[in-house]
Scaffold this motif. Structure first.
Motif, PDB file in Angstrom:
ATOM      1  N   ARG A 111      84.507  81.339  95.188  1.00  0.00           N
ATOM      2  CA  ARG A 111      84.475  79.875  95.287  1.00  0.00           C
ATOM      3  C   ARG A 111      84.518  79.429  96.764  1.00  0.00           C
ATOM      4  O   ARG A 111      83.802  78.517  97.168  1.00  0.00           O
ATOM      5  CB  ARG A 111      85.650  79.285  94.512  1.00  0.00           C
ATOM      6  CG  ARG A 111      85.772  77.776  94.556  1.00  0.00           C
ATOM      7  CD  ARG A 111      84.704  77.077  93.767  1.00  0.00           C
ATOM      8  NE  ARG A 111      84.910  75.630  93.770  1.00  0.00           N
ATOM      9  CZ  ARG A 111      83.945  74.739  93.595  1.00  0.00           C
ATOM     10  NH1 ARG A 111      82.717  75.120  93.349  1.00  0.00           N
ATOM     11  NH2 ARG A 111      84.202  73.457  93.621  1.00  0.00           N
ATOM     12  N   ALA A 112      85.347  80.082  97.555  1.00  0.00           N
ATOM     13  CA  ALA A 112      85.438  79.729  98.984  1.00  0.00           C
ATOM     14  C   ALA A 112      84.082  79.964  99.660  1.00  0.00           C
ATOM     15  O   ALA A 112      83.614  79.141 100.455  1.00  0.00           O
ATOM     16  CB  ALA A 112      86.523  80.566  99.667  1.00  0.00           C
ATOM     17  N   TYR A 113      83.437  81.069  99.321  1.00  0.00           N
ATOM     18  CA  TYR A 113      82.108  81.351  99.890  1.00  0.00           C
ATOM     19  C   TYR A 113      81.111  80.266  99.466  1.00  0.00           C
ATOM     20  O   TYR A 113      80.349  79.750 100.287  1.00  0.00           O
ATOM     21  CB  TYR A 113      81.653  82.750  99.429  1.00  0.00           C
ATOM     22  CG  TYR A 113      80.171  82.966  99.521  1.00  0.00           C
ATOM     23  CD1 TYR A 113      79.535  83.048 100.760  1.00  0.00           C
ATOM     24  CD2 TYR A 113      79.398  83.080  98.367  1.00  0.00           C
ATOM     25  CE1 TYR A 113      78.159  83.222 100.844  1.00  0.00           C
ATOM     26  CE2 TYR A 113      78.026  83.251  98.441  1.00  0.00           C
ATOM     27  CZ  TYR A 113      77.411  83.320  99.682  1.00  0.00           C
ATOM     28  OH  TYR A 113      76.050  83.476  99.759  1.00  0.00           O
ATOM     29  N   GLN A 114      81.152  79.931  98.163  1.00  0.00           N
ATOM     30  CA  GLN A 114      80.202  78.910  97.677  1.00  0.00           C
ATOM     31  C   GLN A 114      80.420  77.564  98.347  1.00  0.00           C
ATOM     32  O   GLN A 114      79.470  76.893  98.748  1.00  0.00           O
ATOM     33  CB  GLN A 114      80.361  78.730  96.162  1.00  0.00           C
ATOM     34  CG  GLN A 114      79.747  79.847  95.359  1.00  0.00           C
ATOM     35  CD  GLN A 114      80.138  79.761  93.898  1.00  0.00           C
ATOM     36  OE1 GLN A 114      80.696  78.767  93.455  1.00  0.00           O
ATOM     37  NE2 GLN A 114      79.853  80.810  93.168  1.00  0.00           N
ATOM     38  N   LEU A 115      81.690  77.188  98.454  1.00  0.00           N
ATOM     39  CA  LEU A 115      81.994  75.850  99.002  1.00  0.00           C
ATOM     40  C   LEU A 115      81.816  75.784 100.512  1.00  0.00           C
ATOM     41  O   LEU A 115      81.239  74.831 101.030  1.00  0.00           O
ATOM     42  CB  LEU A 115      83.454  75.502  98.713  1.00  0.00           C
ATOM     43  CG  LEU A 115      83.781  74.717  97.482  1.00  0.00           C
ATOM     44  CD1 LEU A 115      85.248  74.313  97.501  1.00  0.00           C
ATOM     45  CD2 LEU A 115      82.908  73.469  97.372  1.00  0.00           C
ATOM     46  N   ASN A 116      82.330  76.765 101.213  1.00  0.00           N
ATOM     47  CA  ASN A 116      82.494  76.623 102.659  1.00  0.00           C
ATOM     48  C   ASN A 116      81.485  77.392 103.501  1.00  0.00           C
ATOM     49  O   ASN A 116      81.518  77.320 104.716  1.00  0.00           O
ATOM     50  CB  ASN A 116      83.932  76.991 103.054  1.00  0.00           C
ATOM     51  CG  ASN A 116      84.953  76.111 102.359  1.00  0.00           C
ATOM     52  OD1 ASN A 116      85.777  76.592 101.596  1.00  0.00           O
ATOM     53  ND2 ASN A 116      84.874  74.813 102.573  1.00  0.00           N
ATOM     54  N   LEU A 117      80.576  78.130 102.861  1.00  0.00           N
ATOM     55  CA  LEU A 117      79.481  78.751 103.614  1.00  0.00           C
ATOM     56  C   LEU A 117      78.139  78.495 102.906  1.00  0.00           C
ATOM     57  O   LEU A 117      77.212  77.922 103.476  1.00  0.00           O
ATOM     58  CB  LEU A 117      79.727  80.261 103.798  1.00  0.00           C
ATOM     59  CG  LEU A 117      78.633  81.042 104.531  1.00  0.00           C
ATOM     60  CD1 LEU A 117      78.341  80.454 105.901  1.00  0.00           C
ATOM     61  CD2 LEU A 117      79.042  82.513 104.695  1.00  0.00           C
ATOM     62  N   ARG A 118      78.084  78.861 101.610  1.00  0.00           N
ATOM     63  CA  ARG A 118      76.804  78.762 100.909  1.00  0.00           C
ATOM     64  C   ARG A 118      76.321  77.303 100.802  1.00  0.00           C
ATOM     65  O   ARG A 118      75.120  77.038 100.908  1.00  0.00           O
ATOM     66  CB  ARG A 118      76.968  79.362  99.517  1.00  0.00           C
ATOM     67  CG  ARG A 118      75.677  79.603  98.759  1.00  0.00           C
ATOM     68  CD  ARG A 118      76.002  80.385  97.482  1.00  0.00           C
ATOM     69  NE  ARG A 118      74.808  80.696  96.725  1.00  0.00           N
ATOM     70  CZ  ARG A 118      74.226  79.854  95.883  1.00  0.00           C
ATOM     71  NH1 ARG A 118      74.729  78.644  95.710  1.00  0.00           N
ATOM     72  NH2 ARG A 118      73.152  80.222  95.225  1.00  0.00           N
ATOM     73  N   SER A 119      77.246  76.352 100.630  1.00  0.00           N
ATOM     74  CA  SER A 119      76.824  74.945 100.501  1.00  0.00           C
ATOM     75  C   SER A 119      76.160  74.461 101.797  1.00  0.00           C
ATOM     76  O   SER A 119      75.268  73.602 101.769  1.00  0.00           O
ATOM     77  CB  SER A 119      78.013  74.041 100.143  1.00  0.00           C
ATOM     78  OG  SER A 119      78.856  73.860 101.252  1.00  0.00           O
ATOM     79  N   ILE A 120      76.567  75.035 102.927  1.00  0.00           N
ATOM     80  CA  ILE A 120      75.960  74.639 104.210  1.00  0.00           C
ATOM     81  C   ILE A 120      74.527  75.167 104.281  1.00  0.00           C
ATOM     82  O   ILE A 120      73.617  74.482 104.752  1.00  0.00           O
ATOM     83  CB  ILE A 120      76.820  75.165 105.381  1.00  0.00           C
ATOM     84  CG1 ILE A 120      78.218  74.558 105.283  1.00  0.00           C
ATOM     85  CG2 ILE A 120      76.169  74.836 106.725  1.00  0.00           C
ATOM     86  CD1 ILE A 120      79.235  75.179 106.208  1.00  0.00           C
ATOM     87  N   VAL A 121      74.349  76.389 103.769  1.00  0.00           N
ATOM     88  CA  VAL A 121      72.997  76.949 103.698  1.00  0.00           C
ATOM     89  C   VAL A 121      72.112  76.046 102.834  1.00  0.00           C
ATOM     90  O   VAL A 121      70.974  75.729 103.203  1.00  0.00           O
ATOM     91  CB  VAL A 121      73.026  78.396 103.124  1.00  0.00           C
ATOM     92  CG1 VAL A 121      71.619  78.943 102.953  1.00  0.00           C
ATOM     93  CG2 VAL A 121      73.861  79.308 104.025  1.00  0.00           C
ATOM     94  N   SER A 122      72.646  75.590 101.692  1.00  0.00           N
ATOM     95  CA  SER A 122      71.854  74.718 100.799  1.00  0.00           C
ATOM     96  C   SER A 122      71.440  73.436 101.516  1.00  0.00           C
ATOM     97  O   SER A 122      70.279  73.020 101.434  1.00  0.00           O
ATOM     98  CB  SER A 122      72.641  74.285  99.558  1.00  0.00           C
ATOM     99  OG  SER A 122      73.284  75.332  98.971  1.00  0.00           O
ATOM    100  N   PHE A 123      72.385  72.801 102.193  1.00  0.00           N
ATOM    101  CA  PHE A 123      72.037  71.558 102.898  1.00  0.00           C
ATOM    102  C   PHE A 123      71.032  71.834 104.010  1.00  0.00           C
ATOM    103  O   PHE A 123      70.073  71.082 104.194  1.00  0.00           O
ATOM    104  CB  PHE A 123      73.298  70.881 103.472  1.00  0.00           C
ATOM    105  CG  PHE A 123      73.985  69.976 102.489  1.00  0.00           C
ATOM    106  CD1 PHE A 123      73.456  68.722 102.185  1.00  0.00           C
ATOM    107  CD2 PHE A 123      75.141  70.363 101.841  1.00  0.00           C
ATOM    108  CE1 PHE A 123      74.073  67.872 101.263  1.00  0.00           C
ATOM    109  CE2 PHE A 123      75.763  69.537 100.916  1.00  0.00           C
ATOM    110  CZ  PHE A 123      75.232  68.288 100.624  1.00  0.00           C
TER     111      PHE A 123
END
Ligand SMILES: NC(=O)c1ccc[n+]([C@@H]2O[C@H](COP(=O)([O-])OP(=O)(O)OC[C@H]3O[C@@H](n4cnc5c(N)ncnc54)[C@H](OP(=O)(O)O)[C@@H]3O)[C@@H](O)[C@H]2O)c1
Length: 262
Positions: A111-123
């Motif tokens: 969840r931490a990876y999804q929220l705090n790294l992967r979501s930045i990649v998506s944006f």
């Protein structure tokens, strides 16, 4: 100082409260039109109303979890459809829970990876092509002082967020020729709900009250107090502005001097 932000269009993620909210209102005060998101509608609608009422800007809102990359892409496309461009994107999300390493679960690491790294990649994937078309853009990530100096009990944040620095530095190199700047802002302790949450977790383990925790934290900060969310927002506004046109690939801490490194 003329910021050149009037009539620009900015996405500010996770912007119904705290630093995201302060950033939205600070950009609105410069005449920037806003696209805001968070998971819950009530507080988000209030920020949108405040920005329209106080600053006369247009505001688009959607409710979703920034970990859902298809929703991020749909949001960016909808913002582009509505305004015709996306000039600025400020990424943000809730922080991971405070835990010792032994207490963390693999689900929390994911969840931490999804929220705090992967979501930045998506944006970044969703907005950079639009910025390239206009040869102007600002991508600004909100992380934490943890990217420079690990914070006790924030092993998830300390570990996952450092990846953002590699991403920001790499993207700055790749997108510099498109006149897009990409920078990271690392807040120190900032007076928002997030700090209240950390104080409560700390109170459960140490027996200290929330106000004792905040006083303890403030003792270590050279400026002797927590930041106001508006003080973090002002740095983000500057990075988004024309005044920061030659700054890219950087991490700027807004921490009252808490980080002791050179
Ligand atoms: N405050 C500090 O001292 C501090 C220090 C260093 C780093 N940071 C980091 O800076 C970021 C912002 O912190 P803050 O203090 O402003 O937090 P905050 O006051 O708790 O606000 C968090 C905002 O993010 C939204 N949000 C949370 N999770 C989301 C998700 N999955 N998808 C979409 N929106 C989401 C929340 O709205 P909803 O709940 O409605 O979604 C809310 O608007 C966090 O990552 C935090 O860890 C904070």
């Amino acid at each position: 100082m003329e910021t050149g932000l009037r009539n620009r269009v900015a996405i500010i993620a996770a912007s119904s409260k705290g630093i995201g909210r302060a950033t939205a209102l600070a950009l609105a005060s410069e005449g920037t039109h806003l696209a805001l998101c968070a998971r819950n509608a009530n507080a988000l609608d209030q920020v949108a109303e405040e920005a329209r009422h106080l600053h006369g800007v247009e505001v688009y809102t959607e409710t979703f979890d920034v970990a859902e990359d298809d929703r991020v892409r749909q949001f960016a496309d909808a913002v582009h459809g509505r305004f015709g461009n996306i000039d600025i994107c400020v990424t943000n999300a809730g922080g991971p829970p405070a835990k010792s390493f032994a207490e963390t679960t693999m689900a929390e690491w994911d969840r931490a990876y999804q929220l705090n790294l992967r979501s930045i990649v998506s944006f970044a994937q969703a907005v950079l092509p639009y910025m390239q078309q206009r040869r102007w853009g600002r991508l600004i990530t909100i992380t934490s002082i943890a990217v420079k100096q690990p914070v006790p009990e924030l092993i998830l944040s300390n570990s996952v967020r450092t990846g953002v620095l590699g991403l920001v530095r790499s993207l700055a190199t790749q997108y510099g020729p498109d006149n897009i700047t990409i920078n990271n802002v690392g807040p120190g302790y900032t007076a928002t709900d997030r700090v209240k949450e950390l104080a409560q977790t700390n109170a459960q383990t140490s027996g200290r009250s929330a106000s004792e925790y905040e006083s303890e934290v403030a003792k270590d900060i050279p400026l002797g107090r927590l930041a106001k969310p508006e003080e973090v927002a002002d740095v983000i506004v500057w990075l988004a502005s024309e005044r920061a046109s030659y700054i890219t690939g950087q991490t700027i801490l807004v921490d009252g001097g808490l980080y002791r490194g050179l």
